[in-house]
Design a protein around this motif. Structure first.
Motif, PDB file in Angstrom:
ATOM      1  N   ARG A  58       0.819  -1.458  -0.017  1.00 21.02           N
ATOM      2  CA  ARG A  58       0.079  -0.044  -0.156  1.00 21.02           C
ATOM      3  C   ARG A  58       1.050   1.221   0.369  1.00 21.02           C
ATOM      4  O   ARG A  58       0.408   2.686  -0.510  1.00 21.02           O
ATOM      5  CB  ARG A  58      -0.203   0.250   1.534  1.00 21.02           C
ATOM      6  CG  ARG A  58      -1.984  -1.275   1.083  1.00 21.02           C
ATOM      7  CD  ARG A  58      -3.536  -0.465   2.192  1.00 21.02           C
ATOM      8  NE  ARG A  58      -4.414  -1.496   2.029  1.00 21.02           N
ATOM      9  CZ  ARG A  58      -4.510  -2.680   2.809  1.00 21.02           C
ATOM     10  NH1 ARG A  58      -3.600  -3.078   3.027  1.00 21.02           N
ATOM     11  NH2 ARG A  58      -5.752  -3.738   2.376  1.00 21.02           N
TER      12      ARG A  58
ATOM     13  N   SER B  93      -0.016   4.292  -5.433  1.00 21.39           N
ATOM     14  CA  SER B  93      -1.360   4.544  -5.037  1.00 21.39           C
ATOM     15  C   SER B  93      -2.581   3.443  -4.657  1.00 21.39           C
ATOM     16  O   SER B  93      -2.798   2.599  -5.064  1.00 21.39           O
ATOM     17  CB  SER B  93      -1.885   5.514  -5.652  1.00 21.39           C
ATOM     18  OG  SER B  93      -2.741   4.741  -7.348  1.00 21.39           O
TER      19      SER B  93
ATOM     20  N   GLU C  27      -4.414   1.987  -7.545  1.00 19.22           N
ATOM     21  CA  GLU C  27      -3.563   1.149  -8.125  1.00 19.22           C
ATOM     22  C   GLU C  27      -3.613  -0.067  -7.406  1.00 19.22           C
ATOM     23  O   GLU C  27      -3.804  -1.151  -7.579  1.00 19.22           O
ATOM     24  CB  GLU C  27      -2.154   1.420  -8.175  1.00 19.22           C
ATOM     25  CG  GLU C  27      -1.592   2.376  -9.113  1.00 19.22           C
ATOM     26  CD  GLU C  27       0.142   2.808  -9.729  1.00 19.22           C
ATOM     27  OE1 GLU C  27       0.462   3.231 -10.482  1.00 19.22           O
ATOM     28  OE2 GLU C  27       0.239   3.190  -7.509  1.00 19.22           O
TER      29      GLU C  27
END
Length: 296
Positions: free
Chosen positions: A262, A266, A269
């Protein structure tokens, strides 16, 4: 009739492992609970203890650790009353893991150390392998990785010798996780490939699901963050379908790797890759893990 009730109870006990391995926890718990509710099941017999053991295991797998602990405590008390050392050893293992789920590490260690001692006395390699696996879980969550790895390797040798493929698969998974934690790259790949081969041969969905979690961590450890997010999505979808929750040890293992993914992607994403993983069924998810491991 009493005989019919007894037969129902024995059937529920006999097919417990099928439900476990196929990830049919809701069905297993429902049938086991119904069997326990019969008047025939009220007697504090070894068969009642075995059904309580199954109920406790199903509840623990579903993350209901408090309820699981109650079932397993009663099962253990009956097993002790019956002086059934083998059953005592068997019940102590999930009782220890339920204690771990409740954050009671000292109780967990006490249960699992007694289980290991009884398994050594009993001399059954399958029981000893299982007990070594479980005490290693406590060592892992306490950060004693070398000690955990030693127990897992002993368990793997015993399980292979006994021909117990379910325990072999679990132990390979655990070894893969400790290898990832050590920063290894090739060893986890080899271990997970064998795990998937066993899962395919035996239909053990729990081994396949565990491999998805291990692939999540392995992918993040080598910087393949989109793949880590995708594998996490695959694992989450299978957990939801089966009604399972990760045990505290696996949660503690996978969480930092997910945080790392994470942190490198992003939100969009990460969510896109995760959603792509969630869309896959079990067979497709396992095929994706197999193909990914082959490319490593």
């Amino acid at each position: 009739a009493a005989d019919g009730g007894d037969a129902d109870m024995r059937l529920a006990d006999a097919i417990k492992l099928y439900w476990f391995n196929r990830g049919l926890l809701g069905l297993g718990l429902r049938v086991t609970t119904e069997a326990l509710a019969r008047p025939d099941a009220a007697t504090r017999s070894v068969l009642r203890a075995r059904l309580l053991l199954a109920a406790g295991q199903f509840k623990s797998w579903g993350g209901r650790f408090d309820e699981a602990y109650g079932c397993l405590e009663e099962s253990l008390a009956i097993a002790r009353e019956a002086a059934d050392a083998g059953l005592v050893a068997t019940v102590l293992q999930p009782l220890g893991l339920a204690a771990l789920g409740l954050g009671r590490r000292a109780d967990a260690r006490a249960c699992l150390e007694e289980a290991l001692a009884l398994a050594r006395e009993g001399g059954d390699p399958r029981e000893l392998a299982a007990a070594l696996n479980q005490i290693a879980q406590v060592e892992r969550i306490d950060g004693r990785m070398a000690r955990a790895d030693e127990h897992y390797r002993q368990a793997l040798a015993l399980a292979r010798e006994a021909g117990d493929l379910a325990v072999v698969a679990v132990t390979l998974l655990n070894l893969a996780m400790t290898a990832v934690s050590r920063g290894e790259q090739r060893e986890p790949v080899v271990l997970l490939q064998e795990t998937l081969a066993i899962a395919a041969a035996t239909g053990d969905r729990l081994a396949g699901l565990g491999t998805l979690d291990a692939c999540t961590a392995l992918a993040a450890s080598i910087g393949e963050m989109r793949d880590a997010a995708a594998f996490h999505g695959m694992a989450e979808a299978q957990l939801k379908q089966s009604g399972m929750q990760r045990d505290p040890v696996d949660t503690a293992f996978v969480t930092p790797w997910l945080d790392a993914a994470r942190g490198r992607l992003s939100p969009a994403e990460f969510a896109g890759a995760e959603d792509g993983g969630r869309a896959l069924g079990y067979a497709a998810a396992v095929d994706a893990a197999k193909a990914w491991l082959m490319r490593r």
